[in-house]
Design a protein around this motif. Structure first.
Motif, mmCIF file in Angstrom:
data_model
loop_
_atom_site.group_PDB
_atom_site.id
_atom_site.type_symbol
_atom_site.label_atom_id
_atom_site.label_comp_id
_atom_site.label_asym_id
_atom_site.label_seq_id
_atom_site.Cartn_x
_atom_site.Cartn_y
_atom_site.Cartn_z
ATOM 1 N N MET A 1 7.511 -0.924 -3.762
ATOM 2 C CA MET A 1 6.502 -1.713 -3.030
ATOM 3 C C MET A 1 5.451 -1.663 -3.614
ATOM 4 N N LYS A 2 4.504 -2.825 -3.585
ATOM 5 C CA LYS A 2 3.464 -2.867 -4.212
ATOM 6 C C LYS A 2 2.155 -3.476 -3.189
ATOM 7 N N TRP A 3 1.035 -2.714 -3.727
ATOM 8 C CA TRP A 3 -0.040 -2.966 -2.635
ATOM 9 C C TRP A 3 -1.490 -3.309 -3.832
ATOM 10 N N ILE A 4 -2.194 -4.420 -3.324
ATOM 11 C CA ILE A 4 -3.474 -4.599 -3.935
ATOM 12 C C ILE A 4 -4.659 -4.359 -3.072
ATOM 13 N N VAL A 5 -5.453 -3.502 -3.860
ATOM 14 C CA VAL A 5 -6.854 -3.278 -3.307
ATOM 15 C C VAL A 5 -7.853 -4.144 -3.878
ATOM 16 N N SER A 6 -8.745 -4.779 -3.092
ATOM 17 C CA SER A 6 -9.591 -5.886 -3.614
ATOM 18 C C SER A 6 -10.742 -5.504 -3.326
ATOM 19 N N ASN A 7 -11.942 -5.734 -4.076
ATOM 20 C CA ASN A 7 -13.425 -5.682 -3.517
ATOM 21 C C ASN A 7 -14.204 -6.900 -4.048
ATOM 22 N N ASN A 8 -15.588 -6.941 -4.051
ATOM 23 C CA ASN A 8 -16.234 -7.978 -4.517
ATOM 24 C C ASN A 8 -16.092 -8.265 -5.936
ATOM 25 N N ILE A 9 -15.717 -7.070 -6.613
ATOM 26 C CA ILE A 9 -15.862 -7.000 -8.267
ATOM 27 C C ILE A 9 -14.309 -7.302 -8.712
ATOM 28 N N ARG A 10 -13.297 -6.579 -8.212
ATOM 29 C CA ARG A 10 -12.039 -6.266 -8.994
ATOM 30 C C ARG A 10 -10.939 -6.010 -8.299
ATOM 31 N N ASP A 11 -9.672 -6.160 -8.596
ATOM 32 C CA ASP A 11 -8.349 -6.019 -7.871
ATOM 33 C C ASP A 11 -7.624 -4.801 -8.755
ATOM 34 N N GLU A 12 -7.268 -4.066 -7.835
ATOM 35 C CA GLU A 12 -6.249 -2.849 -8.598
ATOM 36 C C GLU A 12 -5.046 -2.951 -7.609
ATOM 37 N N TYR A 13 -3.976 -2.487 -8.532
ATOM 38 C CA TYR A 13 -2.540 -2.528 -7.757
ATOM 39 C C TYR A 13 -2.033 -1.423 -8.046
ATOM 40 N N TYR A 14 -1.076 -1.121 -6.862
ATOM 41 C CA TYR A 14 -0.691 0.285 -6.511
ATOM 42 C C TYR A 14 0.921 0.264 -6.450
ATOM 43 N N ASN A 15 1.492 1.169 -6.806
ATOM 44 C CA ASN A 15 3.021 1.270 -6.344
ATOM 45 C C ASN A 15 3.133 2.304 -5.138
ATOM 46 N N ASP A 16 2.371 2.974 -4.933
ATOM 47 C CA ASP A 16 2.187 3.997 -3.872
ATOM 48 C C ASP A 16 1.170 3.907 -2.905
ATOM 49 N N PHE A 17 1.532 3.634 -1.588
ATOM 50 C CA PHE A 17 0.736 3.535 -0.333
ATOM 51 C C PHE A 17 -0.570 4.439 -0.399
ATOM 52 N N ASN A 18 -0.054 5.816 -0.425
ATOM 53 C CA ASN A 18 -1.094 6.797 -0.073
ATOM 54 C C ASN A 18 -2.346 6.540 -1.407
ATOM 55 N N ARG A 19 -1.767 6.160 -2.520
ATOM 56 C CA ARG A 19 -2.928 6.034 -3.658
ATOM 57 C C ARG A 19 -3.625 4.877 -3.325
ATOM 58 N N ALA A 20 -2.975 3.726 -2.783
ATOM 59 C CA ALA A 20 -3.840 2.664 -2.395
ATOM 60 C C ALA A 20 -4.784 2.871 -1.326
ATOM 61 N N VAL A 21 -4.238 3.627 -0.233
ATOM 62 C CA VAL A 21 -5.411 3.874 0.629
ATOM 63 C C VAL A 21 -6.355 4.647 0.296
#
Length: 186
Positions: A1-21
């Motif tokens: 599974m994959k998640w993306i965390v985005s803000n006004n400056i950058r995007d970060e990708y995660y394979n772990d939901f806990n780390r993404a949160v």
């Protein structure tokens, strides 16, 4: 599974939901802790705090104001908690809201109002707060309960600096738009 965390400056990708949160929360916490001209020690926007402080000082505050303000302050403090454990984060936020809150508070003398809407669902708490005066200040977020790893989470804040030790900062807008989105099963 994959998640993306985005803000006004950058995007970060995660394979772990806990780390993404955790990364999502860190972006929010960083904004609230570094922008001391915008957020108080509880994560409450200054303009909201000033609105209710004035009503309190002038004897204009009522029971609805007190309940709404208290719940808002508790939720904003939940945003600032940097728990590594999602369950602890969920429990902390859930205990702050007992039910829905809908409040419209005015100060006629300043042509100012606060609209507060807190909706508590089984798996989600949504906060929508607006201060309406010369400009509209707002926070719109569901960054409290992380029970569904396929849900989109967001924190959108639009504020203006109204008090600062640096006069050049007065009136500047401060915006943050942070999202945590589920991308795929692969």
């Amino acid at each position: 599974m994959k998640w993306i965390v985005s803000n006004n400056i950058r995007d970060e990708y995660y394979n772990d939901f806990n780390r993404a949160v955790f990364a999502f929360k860190v972006m929010i916490i960083h904004q609230m802790r570094t922008q001391k001209d915008i957020y108080d020690q509880y994560g409450l926007p200054m303009e909201v705090g000033c609105h209710f402080a004035y009503k309190y000082d002038e004897g204009l505050v009522n029971d609805e104001d007190l309940v709404g303000f208290s719940r808002l302050m508790m939720l904003c403090s939940a945003l600032k908690k940097d728990y590594l454990d999602i369950n602890k984060c969920n429990d902390f936020a859930s205990s702050r809201v007992k039910g829905n809150v809908n409040l419209h508070s005015e100060i006629e003398e300043f042509e100012e109002s606060v609209d507060l809407d807190i909706k508590k669902h089984k798996d989600e708490i949504i906060l929508d707060v607006k201060v309406n005066k010369d400009e509209t200040y707002s926070i719109f977020t569901n960054a409290f309960l992380f029970k569904d790893n396929t849900k989109d989470y967001y924190f959108k804040s639009h504020q203006f600096i109204t008090t600062s030790s640096n006069p050049n900062d007065l009136g500047k807008p401060m915006n943050i738009d942070v999202t945590l989105k589920y991308l795929s099963d692969s």
